[in-house]
Motif scaffolding. Structure first.
Motif, mmCIF file in Angstrom:
data_model
loop_
_atom_site.group_PDB
_atom_site.id
_atom_site.type_symbol
_atom_site.label_atom_id
_atom_site.label_comp_id
_atom_site.label_asym_id
_atom_site.label_seq_id
_atom_site.Cartn_x
_atom_site.Cartn_y
_atom_site.Cartn_z
ATOM 1 N N GLU A 117 -2.227 -6.851 9.611
ATOM 2 C CA GLU A 117 -2.120 -6.329 10.999
ATOM 3 C C GLU A 117 -2.091 -4.627 11.034
ATOM 4 O O GLU A 117 -2.706 -4.096 11.772
ATOM 5 C CB GLU A 117 -0.889 -6.919 11.705
ATOM 6 C CG GLU A 117 -0.970 -8.446 12.117
ATOM 7 C CD GLU A 117 0.150 -8.871 12.886
ATOM 8 O OE1 GLU A 117 1.383 -8.050 12.847
ATOM 9 O OE2 GLU A 117 -0.093 -9.887 13.585
ATOM 10 N N GLU A 118 -1.107 -4.191 9.977
ATOM 11 C CA GLU A 118 -1.334 -2.711 10.101
ATOM 12 C C GLU A 118 -2.371 -2.166 9.527
ATOM 13 O O GLU A 118 -2.910 -1.043 10.031
ATOM 14 C CB GLU A 118 -0.137 -2.487 9.063
ATOM 15 C CG GLU A 118 1.517 -2.668 9.357
ATOM 16 C CD GLU A 118 2.505 -2.419 8.393
ATOM 17 O OE1 GLU A 118 1.917 -1.765 7.366
ATOM 18 O OE2 GLU A 118 3.591 -2.498 8.629
ATOM 19 N N GLU A 173 -4.633 -2.095 12.591
ATOM 20 C CA GLU A 173 -4.320 -1.094 13.425
ATOM 21 C C GLU A 173 -4.734 0.382 12.980
ATOM 22 O O GLU A 173 -5.091 1.127 13.656
ATOM 23 C CB GLU A 173 -2.706 -0.994 13.492
ATOM 24 C CG GLU A 173 -2.191 -2.118 14.264
ATOM 25 C CD GLU A 173 -0.800 -2.240 14.513
ATOM 26 O OE1 GLU A 173 -0.011 -1.254 14.052
ATOM 27 O OE2 GLU A 173 -0.198 -3.214 15.186
ATOM 28 N N ASP A 205 -8.402 0.615 13.541
ATOM 29 C CA ASP A 205 -8.788 0.878 14.947
ATOM 30 C C ASP A 205 -8.429 2.521 15.127
ATOM 31 O O ASP A 205 -9.014 3.094 15.969
ATOM 32 C CB ASP A 205 -8.003 0.168 15.847
ATOM 33 C CG ASP A 205 -8.252 -1.479 15.743
ATOM 34 O OD1 ASP A 205 -9.475 -1.717 15.189
ATOM 35 O OD2 ASP A 205 -7.477 -2.260 16.265
#
Length: 316
Positions: free
Chosen positions: A72-73, A76, A79
């Motif tokens: 997930e990190e 992120e 992104d």
């Protein structure tokens, strides 16, 4: 007999008797002990391995959770990286556009641009040059005081249309109808507002910076009073036919420390042809005047920068 053990096995076929001596008994005992020991060790190993499996499962679950969190990190961060790259691309495009437009401005201002100089330095030079021109054009008369008017009589010696005498025509006449609005050609203060039916008729004189004045004769009525401060483009009066005049018109004069100047170059003067006035009007020490304005503008820009920095520090 006590040291021997007899084992009887009875079946349908009869009974059989086995005699175990001391050695056999010891062997059986060691075998049983060994079997028990092996069983205990096996059970202990099984329990140990089961605990290790449970611990490994817990660790695996923790690692899976950590891996999910890291994924997930990572998403992120990807992104954020894409967003930063997009912003960086936009900033580079803007900087390129600013540099190109700055080059056009430098060409317009006649600045000798150094393409390798930092953008901030080029902006400072362009800002100063642009600000100097704006300050000069706000302070000194430029442009026509009436809109879309024909120039009917130029500056120079001529025969006066009423008296018939040859004398210096110290201004520029605009052929305009009575009641045409007249606008200030630069910032200044109203020095004189004089109603009269003689000579110059109804008359206004504006005092500008650096010893320049502009005057307006043969007016119909006034829109200002003596002592008023005016900005470039403000309405100051309306044209007429008062005083010694052969017909409706505006007589416009520009003087420097009291000496008349030809208004025509000043009427044609503007941002697009800023250097025009330096060639057409050589009675003014333009280099000294421009240097003085540059000093003022530089000081003002420095003060503005300091105020901006102070404001940012206060807000932060």
């Amino acid at each position: 007999m006590k040291e021997r053990i007899i084992i009887s096995v009875s079946t349908v076929n009869g009974s059989r008797h086995f005699h175990l001596g001391l050695k056999a008994q010891k062997g059986i005992r060691w075998a049983v002990a060994a079997a028990v020991t092996v069983s205990l060790v096996t059970l202990g190993s099984i329990f140990y391995l089961m605990n290790e499996v449970d611990f490994a499962k817990i660790k695996q679950e923790e690692l899976e959770k950590r891996s999910y969190s890291l994924n997930e990190e990572l998403d992120e961060l990807k992104d954020l990286k894409d967003e930063l790259e997009h912003d960086l691309g936009e900033r580079e495009s803007r900087l390129t556009l600013v540099s190109d437009r700055l080059g056009e401005l430098e060409n317009l201002l006649g600045v000798n641009a150094d393409g390798e100089a930092p953008l901030e330095a080029r902006l400072d030079v362009a800002a100063i040059n642009s600000a100097v021109r704006v300050a000069v054009l706000e302070s000194l008369p430029n442009g026509a005081p009436v809109k879309n008017a024909r120039q009917s009589s130029q500056y120079g010696k001529r025969k006066h249309p009423v008296t018939g005498k040859v004398r210096l025509h110290a201004g520029l006449d605009f052929a305009v109808n009575i009641g045409t609005p007249i606008y200030a050609p630069a910032d200044g203060v109203v020095e004189t507002v004089r109603p009269s039916n003689k000579g110059s008729g109804n008359f206004i004189r504006l005092q500008h910076s650096f010893g320049f004045t502009s005057s307006y004769s043969h007016l119909k009525k006034f829109a200002v009073r003596s002592g008023d401060f005016v900005n470039k483009g403000d309405l100051i009066g309306y044209s007429g036919n008062s005083g010694l005049s052969s017909g409706p018109h505006l007589h416009y004069e520009i003087r420097f420390v009291g000496r008349p100047l030809n208004p025509r170059p000043f009427v044609d003067w503007g941002m697009d042809n800023f250097e025009h006035i330096f060639e057409k009007e050589r009675k003014i020490k333009w280099v000294s005047l421009i240097n003085k304005v540059e000093q003022r503008v530089s000081t003002q820009l420095q003060l503005s920068s300091q105020r901006a920095v102070t404001s940012q520090e206060s807000s932060s």
